[in-house]
Motif scaffolding. Structure first.
Motif, PDB file in Angstrom:
ATOM      1  N   ALA A  42       0.808  -1.073   0.273  1.00 56.39           N
ATOM      2  CA  ALA A  42      -0.038   0.137   0.078  1.00 56.39           C
ATOM      3  C   ALA A  42       0.842   1.186  -0.267  1.00 56.39           C
ATOM      4  O   ALA A  42       2.035   1.095   0.364  1.00 56.39           O
ATOM      5  CB  ALA A  42      -0.824   0.209   1.177  1.00 56.39           C
ATOM      6  N   ILE A  43       0.235   2.195  -0.519  1.00 56.11           N
ATOM      7  CA  ILE A  43       0.803   3.524  -0.233  1.00 56.11           C
ATOM      8  C   ILE A  43      -0.221   4.630   0.061  1.00 56.11           C
ATOM      9  O   ILE A  43      -1.122   4.509  -0.266  1.00 56.11           O
ATOM     10  CB  ILE A  43       1.603   4.174  -1.533  1.00 56.11           C
ATOM     11  CG1 ILE A  43       2.605   5.416  -1.250  1.00 56.11           C
ATOM     12  CG2 ILE A  43       0.687   4.508  -2.720  1.00 56.11           C
ATOM     13  CD1 ILE A  43       3.577   5.721  -2.427  1.00 56.11           C
ATOM     14  N   SER A  44       0.070   5.479   0.919  1.00 56.01           N
ATOM     15  CA  SER A  44      -1.106   6.433   1.412  1.00 56.01           C
ATOM     16  C   SER A  44      -0.571   7.908   1.048  1.00 56.01           C
ATOM     17  O   SER A  44       0.479   8.365   1.190  1.00 56.01           O
ATOM     18  CB  SER A  44      -0.738   6.414   2.955  1.00 56.01           C
ATOM     19  OG  SER A  44      -1.987   7.423   3.330  1.00 56.01           O
ATOM     20  N   LEU A  45      -1.624   8.519   0.406  1.00 53.65           N
ATOM     21  CA  LEU A  45      -1.439   9.783   0.028  1.00 53.65           C
ATOM     22  C   LEU A  45      -2.377  10.854   0.964  1.00 53.65           C
ATOM     23  O   LEU A  45      -2.468  11.839   0.566  1.00 53.65           O
ATOM     24  CB  LEU A  45      -1.972  10.214  -1.611  1.00 53.65           C
ATOM     25  CG  LEU A  45      -1.091   9.699  -2.716  1.00 53.65           C
ATOM     26  CD1 LEU A  45      -0.510   8.438  -2.613  1.00 53.65           C
ATOM     27  CD2 LEU A  45      -1.640   9.972  -4.015  1.00 53.65           C
ATOM     28  N   MET A 102      -0.831   7.306  12.889  1.00 59.39           N
ATOM     29  CA  MET A 102      -0.714   7.815  11.427  1.00 59.39           C
ATOM     30  C   MET A 102      -1.384   6.956  10.533  1.00 59.39           C
ATOM     31  O   MET A 102      -1.760   5.893  10.720  1.00 59.39           O
ATOM     32  CB  MET A 102       0.723   7.944  10.894  1.00 59.39           C
ATOM     33  CG  MET A 102       1.749   8.746  11.798  1.00 59.39           C
ATOM     34  SD  MET A 102       1.070  10.443  12.209  1.00 59.39           S
ATOM     35  CE  MET A 102       0.904  11.199  10.622  1.00 59.39           C
ATOM     36  N   ILE A 103      -1.927   7.409   9.535  1.00 55.40           N
ATOM     37  CA  ILE A 103      -2.802   6.731   8.615  1.00 55.40           C
ATOM     38  C   ILE A 103      -2.141   5.366   7.802  1.00 55.40           C
ATOM     39  O   ILE A 103      -2.621   4.490   7.900  1.00 55.40           O
ATOM     40  CB  ILE A 103      -3.373   7.697   7.235  1.00 55.40           C
ATOM     41  CG1 ILE A 103      -4.141   8.824   8.037  1.00 55.40           C
ATOM     42  CG2 ILE A 103      -4.157   6.850   6.286  1.00 55.40           C
ATOM     43  CD1 ILE A 103      -5.412   8.400   8.690  1.00 55.40           C
ATOM     44  N   SER A 104      -0.543   5.709   7.862  1.00 53.83           N
ATOM     45  CA  SER A 104       0.058   4.496   7.128  1.00 53.83           C
ATOM     46  C   SER A 104       0.104   3.556   8.106  1.00 53.83           C
ATOM     47  O   SER A 104       0.091   2.139   7.913  1.00 53.83           O
ATOM     48  CB  SER A 104       1.408   4.898   6.836  1.00 53.83           C
ATOM     49  OG  SER A 104       2.116   5.303   7.751  1.00 53.83           O
ATOM     50  N   SER A 105       0.045   3.825   9.279  1.00 51.83           N
ATOM     51  CA  SER A 105       0.050   2.542  10.273  1.00 51.83           C
ATOM     52  C   SER A 105      -1.258   2.162  10.685  1.00 51.83           C
ATOM     53  O   SER A 105      -1.462   0.838  10.782  1.00 51.83           O
ATOM     54  CB  SER A 105       0.584   3.279  11.908  1.00 51.83           C
ATOM     55  OG  SER A 105       1.678   3.942  11.679  1.00 51.83           O
ATOM     56  N   SER A 144       3.691   2.482   2.456  1.00 50.86           N
ATOM     57  CA  SER A 144       4.686   3.685   2.121  1.00 50.86           C
ATOM     58  C   SER A 144       3.677   4.812   2.208  1.00 50.86           C
ATOM     59  O   SER A 144       2.618   4.851   2.431  1.00 50.86           O
ATOM     60  CB  SER A 144       5.377   3.297   0.741  1.00 50.86           C
ATOM     61  OG  SER A 144       6.219   2.306   0.780  1.00 50.86           O
ATOM     62  N   VAL A 145       4.475   6.026   2.059  1.00 47.13           N
ATOM     63  CA  VAL A 145       3.482   7.288   1.929  1.00 47.13           C
ATOM     64  C   VAL A 145       3.830   8.139   0.848  1.00 47.13           C
ATOM     65  O   VAL A 145       5.415   7.862   0.110  1.00 47.13           O
ATOM     66  CB  VAL A 145       3.612   8.294   3.076  1.00 47.13           C
ATOM     67  CG1 VAL A 145       2.745   7.337   4.266  1.00 47.13           C
ATOM     68  CG2 VAL A 145       5.030   8.381   3.631  1.00 47.13           C
ATOM     69  N   LEU A 146       3.021   8.797   0.171  1.00 50.07           N
ATOM     70  CA  LEU A 146       3.707   9.824  -0.869  1.00 50.07           C
ATOM     71  C   LEU A 146       2.936  11.414  -0.482  1.00 50.07           C
ATOM     72  O   LEU A 146       1.736  11.227  -0.423  1.00 50.07           O
ATOM     73  CB  LEU A 146       3.324   9.356  -2.349  1.00 50.07           C
ATOM     74  CG  LEU A 146       3.561  10.466  -3.442  1.00 50.07           C
ATOM     75  CD1 LEU A 146       3.959   9.713  -4.650  1.00 50.07           C
ATOM     76  CD2 LEU A 146       2.617  11.593  -3.841  1.00 50.07           C
ATOM     77  N   MET A 147       3.954  12.183  -0.266  1.00 49.49           N
ATOM     78  CA  MET A 147       3.396  13.663   0.310  1.00 49.49           C
ATOM     79  C   MET A 147       4.250  14.550  -0.467  1.00 49.49           C
ATOM     80  O   MET A 147       5.110  14.174  -1.084  1.00 49.49           O
ATOM     81  CB  MET A 147       3.572  13.862   1.551  1.00 49.49           C
ATOM     82  CG  MET A 147       3.279  12.836   2.672  1.00 49.49           C
ATOM     83  SD  MET A 147       1.323  12.842   3.148  1.00 49.49           S
ATOM     84  CE  MET A 147       0.833  11.275   3.160  1.00 49.49           C
ATOM     85  N   GLN A 189      13.971   7.389   3.421  1.00 51.42           N
ATOM     86  CA  GLN A 189      13.554   6.250   4.258  1.00 51.42           C
ATOM     87  C   GLN A 189      13.271   6.905   5.625  1.00 51.42           C
ATOM     88  O   GLN A 189      13.793   6.868   6.505  1.00 51.42           O
ATOM     89  CB  GLN A 189      14.730   5.350   4.288  1.00 51.42           C
ATOM     90  CG  GLN A 189      14.409   4.111   5.095  1.00 51.42           C
ATOM     91  CD  GLN A 189      15.547   2.942   5.219  1.00 51.42           C
ATOM     92  OE1 GLN A 189      16.569   3.275   4.803  1.00 51.42           O
ATOM     93  NE2 GLN A 189      15.176   1.700   5.760  1.00 51.42           N
ATOM     94  N   ASP A 190      11.841   7.368   5.573  1.00 50.84           N
ATOM     95  CA  ASP A 190      11.378   8.131   6.670  1.00 50.84           C
ATOM     96  C   ASP A 190       9.859   8.225   6.376  1.00 50.84           C
ATOM     97  O   ASP A 190       9.314   9.493   6.274  1.00 50.84           O
ATOM     98  CB  ASP A 190      11.953   9.347   6.760  1.00 50.84           C
ATOM     99  CG  ASP A 190      11.766  10.200   8.076  1.00 50.84           C
ATOM    100  OD1 ASP A 190      10.869   9.736   9.057  1.00 50.84           O
ATOM    101  OD2 ASP A 190      12.136  11.664   8.381  1.00 50.84           O
ATOM    102  N   VAL A 191       8.938   7.186   6.835  1.00 47.26           N
ATOM    103  CA  VAL A 191       7.638   7.254   6.565  1.00 47.26           C
ATOM    104  C   VAL A 191       7.165   8.181   7.485  1.00 47.26           C
ATOM    105  O   VAL A 191       6.355   9.084   7.085  1.00 47.26           O
ATOM    106  CB  VAL A 191       7.198   5.737   6.935  1.00 47.26           C
ATOM    107  CG1 VAL A 191       5.568   5.737   6.978  1.00 47.26           C
ATOM    108  CG2 VAL A 191       7.525   4.759   5.755  1.00 47.26           C
TER     109      VAL A 191
END
Ligand SMILES: NC(=O)c1ccc[n+]([C@@H]2O[C@H](COP(=O)([O-])OP(=O)(O)OC[C@H]3O[C@@H](n4cnc5c(N)ncnc54)[C@H](O)[C@@H]3O)[C@@H](O)[C@H]2O)c1
Ligand SMILES: O=P(O)(O)OC[C@H](O)CO
Length: 380
Positions: A144-147, A160-163, A174-177, A222-224
């Motif tokens: 998954a990736i969370s935007l 956090m939403i990724s957690s 992972s996340v993309l911001m 490397q820092d979600v």
């Protein structure tokens, strides 16, 4: 433009052609299949970006599923039907073709069932309910990736939403911001974004491949938590910047609020997660997103109207009138941050964050946004 390496060597870019990964995924049976969960303003642009790449790159299935929270338009038609007929999200991203390979699907379960790459992009307040509905419904090998810019606060503390995604669905997230006002990216204006990943660099590179275009430059770090907290907390500062605009206080005041806000973003992130890296605040997800949101975002715009009305019209009312179905994240995030600060006895350390919440809930007038500076702790 080729992605640059970060000064100091911490940035870990990029569209890198990872040979071992590509040799596996080029096999048709191993092609990745992507579902975008969400179809608002940014969700639709994300689907467009992704769809242009899945057509171009043989390691992905062409089709991109997009889960749509179904609604009936004034015309009487279902939004999903209109998207599939016109290839446009006429409500949340009018005038932009998404790509013929984007298929809108109102059924969450059917939208995710074949996909191994899940892109979450809904307002954060809906994420817990969506995750609950997905338990046991996704592929075991899914990534998954969370935007999504936001967080939840639970009895145990902030989540956090990724957690939330990882814990509820048992998958890596992972996340993309980044500095990504959706309407600008929709018309292909140049911008940058940051992928935050936990351990596996190959996974990060795969996400970079999925999003990267000549006008959307994606870098992985490397820092979600650092990346996600930047995206989440800047929305609180944007509300403060909107108050400053509504009170016509000028550019110097707004710059001061942004600087103080950035310091609180960094301090809060590091108190919650000591692993958060300083360098993350200099990526697109950090200072760049803070700037664009405080200049041109929806949180800023609605907060400006709130201050112009002297706090007499609620954020809910202004949001409904001004955004027509799109959602603010900053007001609820300020409330969630306030809850964490109160619970941990940190309120005095974060005068900007706490004042934004107190103004948004009517406890203080909008002008308090600059009076709070008297409360600044000496360490600031
Ligand atoms: N719009 C931007 O410029 C932008 C850019 C970067 C990140 N983001 C972030 O992306 C996330 C999604 O924002 P967006 O702009 O795509 O959405 P949006 O605010 O444009 O749209 C709201 C969405 O919520 C859906 N919705 C309404 N009620 C719902 C419910 N009960 N359950 C599930 N969904 C429901 C609507 O159908 C719509 O798709 C947010 O966290 C936002 O901060 C937005
Ligand atoms: O319009 P906002 O305020 O939700 O901000 C949009 C994006 O997060 C900017 O990167």
């Amino acid at each position: 433009m080729a992605p640059a390496l970060e000064e100091g060597g911490e940035r870990e870019t990029s569209v890198a052609q990872n040979n071992s990964l590509n040799s596996v995924v080029n096999d048709a049976t191993h092609r990745s299949k992507v579902t975008v969960i969400g179809s608002g303003n940014w969700g639709s642009v994300a689907a467009k970006l992704i769809a242009s790449n899945t057509l171009r790159l043989s390691s992905f299935h062409d089709e991109v599923r997009m889960w749509v929270y179904e609604e009936t338009l004034l015309s009487g038609e279902k939004l999903t039907d209109v998207i599939n007929r016109t290839n446009e999200n006429v409500k949340y991203l009018p005038g932009i073709k998404l790509g013929k390979n984007v298929v809108a699907d109102p059924d969450l379960e059917s939208a995710v069932k074949d996909s191994n790459m899940l892109v979450f992009v809904t307002p954060h307040q809906f994420m817990e309910g969506i995750c609950k509905r997905l338990v046991g419904k996704i592929r075991e090998d899914a990534e998954a990736i969370s935007l999504v810019k936001g967080m939840e606060v639970k009895m145990e503390g902030p989540c956090m939403i990724s957690s939330l995604i990882s814990q509820q669905l048992g998958i890596n997230c992972s996340v993309l911001m980044g500095a990504n006002i959706a309407n600008e990216i929709a018309v292909e204006k140049f911008s940058e974004a940051t992928v935050g990943y936990r351990l596996n660099r190959e996974v990060a590179e795969r996400w970079v491949q999925l999003f990267y275009t000549h006008y959307f430059i994606v870098t992985a770090v490397q820092d979600v938590e650092g990346v996600e907290l930047c995206g989440t907390l800047k929305n609180v500062v944007a509300i403060a910047a909107g108050f400053v605009d509504g009170l016509e206080m000028g550019n110097n005041t707004k710059a001061a609020i942004m600087r103080l806000g950035l310091r609180e973003m960094k301090a809060f992130s590091k108190l919650l997660f000591p692993s958060v890296k300083d360098s993350t605040f200099f990526e697109s997800c950090g200072v760049a997103d803070l700037i664009t949101t405080c200049l041109g975002g929806r949180n800023r715009k609605v907060a400006e109207a709130y201050a112009r009305n002297g706090g007499k019209r609620s954020f809910d009312e202004l949001e409904a009138e001004m955004l027509q179905g799109q959602k603010l994240q900053g007001v609820s995030t300020a409330s969630e941050v306030y809850e964490v600060l109160s619970h941990r006895g940190w309120l005095e350390l974060f005068p900007l964050f706490s004042t934004v919440h107190e103004i948004s809930t009517g406890l203080l007038p909008p002008s308090a946004i600059v009076e709070y500076s008297e409360k600044l702790p000496r360490s600031f």
